[in-house]
Design a protein around this motif. Structure first.
Motif, mmCIF file in Angstrom:
data_model
loop_
_atom_site.group_PDB
_atom_site.id
_atom_site.type_symbol
_atom_site.label_atom_id
_atom_site.label_comp_id
_atom_site.label_asym_id
_atom_site.label_seq_id
_atom_site.Cartn_x
_atom_site.Cartn_y
_atom_site.Cartn_z
ATOM 1 N N CYS A 28 44.481 33.442 36.156
ATOM 2 C CA CYS A 28 45.887 33.169 36.348
ATOM 3 C C CYS A 28 46.195 31.584 36.115
ATOM 4 O O CYS A 28 47.440 31.436 35.676
ATOM 5 C CB CYS A 28 46.294 33.318 37.813
ATOM 6 N N ASN A 54 50.015 38.497 38.007
ATOM 7 C CA ASN A 54 50.969 37.616 37.104
ATOM 8 C C ASN A 54 52.024 36.885 37.831
ATOM 9 O O ASN A 54 52.875 36.426 37.164
ATOM 10 C CB ASN A 54 51.585 38.680 35.976
ATOM 11 N N CYS A 93 50.121 27.030 40.616
ATOM 12 C CA CYS A 93 49.789 28.560 40.477
ATOM 13 C C CYS A 93 48.387 28.784 41.420
ATOM 14 O O CYS A 93 48.901 30.019 42.089
ATOM 15 C CB CYS A 93 48.809 28.743 38.989
ATOM 16 N N HIS A 141 48.053 32.190 43.624
ATOM 17 C CA HIS A 141 47.043 32.926 42.667
ATOM 18 C C HIS A 141 45.935 31.925 42.243
ATOM 19 O O HIS A 141 46.090 31.037 41.495
ATOM 20 C CB HIS A 141 47.827 33.397 41.360
ATOM 21 N N THR A 155 47.738 39.178 34.730
ATOM 22 C CA THR A 155 48.291 37.661 34.252
ATOM 23 C C THR A 155 48.042 37.694 33.016
ATOM 24 O O THR A 155 48.691 37.256 32.083
ATOM 25 C CB THR A 155 47.439 36.815 35.028
ATOM 26 N N ALA A 174 44.027 39.226 40.027
ATOM 27 C CA ALA A 174 44.484 38.247 38.995
ATOM 28 C C ALA A 174 45.862 38.675 38.386
ATOM 29 O O ALA A 174 46.164 38.965 37.187
ATOM 30 C CB ALA A 174 43.496 38.249 37.821
#
Length: 309
Positions: free
Chosen positions: A169, A136, A160, A164, A232, A134
């Motif tokens: 996220c 960023n 995203c 991710h 994240t 998870a």
């Protein structure tokens, strides 16, 4: 689109790059390390005397904004949102050998199947990690999604997931993008409870970090917490703190980057939110025109603005 809205669009886009470039000087230092390197605080690009990325120079931005540019290039090229096209720009960016790239992002983009099925590759990498990844790397680049028109939630979530896949996220990207969208087009600051409810659609753990960000004492966010600097939800909390507490762009951004941790990645979405809230005209020209790629960015963002209109 009126002048105020245009000012906010530019504020969000340039705020991202500025937050990234200033935060680079404190990347992965803890709070005490920042104070040691910068006894008077890190406030100007010219202050920067440290970078974990030795090829980076004051006024440069990093992968956070470079990946955001990939999205901008795709939108400028096609004139509409195309998820596969964005994925191809991500892959080509990696092939050019960026100075900095996150471990999770690289793992996904280097997969030979990424060109044909990026979402499946991203999902597979996440699942093979035990659904624990998870980072960023999604939220760091999401600011541009907030200035678009259309279904911002869906578009932010899809972009995203290109690297991710974890719902933490995805929720982070959706929240930051919707916060920016509301600031730009509605001049509206989303409340803590509104953000909490949005986060619950994706993962219950988001609420804790939203409520931490409601505290005006930035130290409670522990942005330099060992082992969690690239998480994240840490970056989300920094972005939301920037929404609810600062009274101007500069002091808000300076407060965040001087907390250390993943300071450039915390600074990118936080800078975007501050820019969307206060406007491009409030960002000091030493920050905007001091970016080493300022003229190119300005052309890219002006073209995107014409497409959005």
């Amino acid at each position: 689109m009126d002048d105020r809205t245009k000012d906010k669009v530019f504020g969000a886009l340039f705020g991202q790059a500025v937050g990234d470039a200033l935060g680079m000087g404190a990347e992965f230092l803890d709070n005490k390390g920042v104070a040691s390197k910068y006894p008077n605080g890190l406030r100007h690009y010219s202050d920067i005397k440290y970078s974990i990325m030795r090829k980076i120079h004051p006024g440069d931005y990093t992968d956070d904004t470079e990946m955001m540019e990939c999205i901008v290039w795709s939108l400028n090229k096609e004139g509409h949102f195309d998820l596969m096209d964005i994925a191809q720009f991500f892959r080509r960016w990696l092939e050019y050998g960026p100075a900095d790239v996150g471990i999770q992002t690289a793992s996904v983009l280097r997969n030979p199947l990424y060109r044909t099925d990026p979402l499946e590759v991203s999902r597979s990498v996440w699942e093979k990690s035990g659904k624990s990844l998870a980072g960023n790397g999604g939220v760091m680049r999401t600011s541009v999604m907030g200035v678009l028109k259309g279904n911002v939630e869906e578009m932010a979530a899809d972009v995203c997931r290109l690297t991710h896949y974890d719902p933490r996220c995805v929720g982070s990207c959706v929240i930051v993008s919707l916060v920016i969208h509301n600031l730009v087009y509605n001049d509206y600051v989303m409340s803590v409870e509104e953000v909490v409810q949005m986060g619950k659609k994706y993962d219950e753990s988001i609420e804790e970090y939203v409520r931490l960000a409601a505290n005006p004492d930035i130290s409670v966010l522990r942005l330099d917490e060992r082992g969690k600097t690239g998480y994240t939800l840490k970056t989300l909390s920094a972005a939301l703190w920037a929404l609810w507490h600062p009274t101007d762009f500069t002091n808000g951004l300076v407060a965040i980057v001087n907390e250390g941790g993943d300071a450039d990645t915390n600074g990118a979405p936080a800078g975007a939110i501050l820019g969307a809230r206060f406007g491009y005209d409030t960002i000091p020209t030493e920050y905007t025109e001091g970016l080493n790629n300022y003229k190119d960015l300005k052309r890219e963002f002006e073209k995107l603005l014409s497409i959005i209109q």
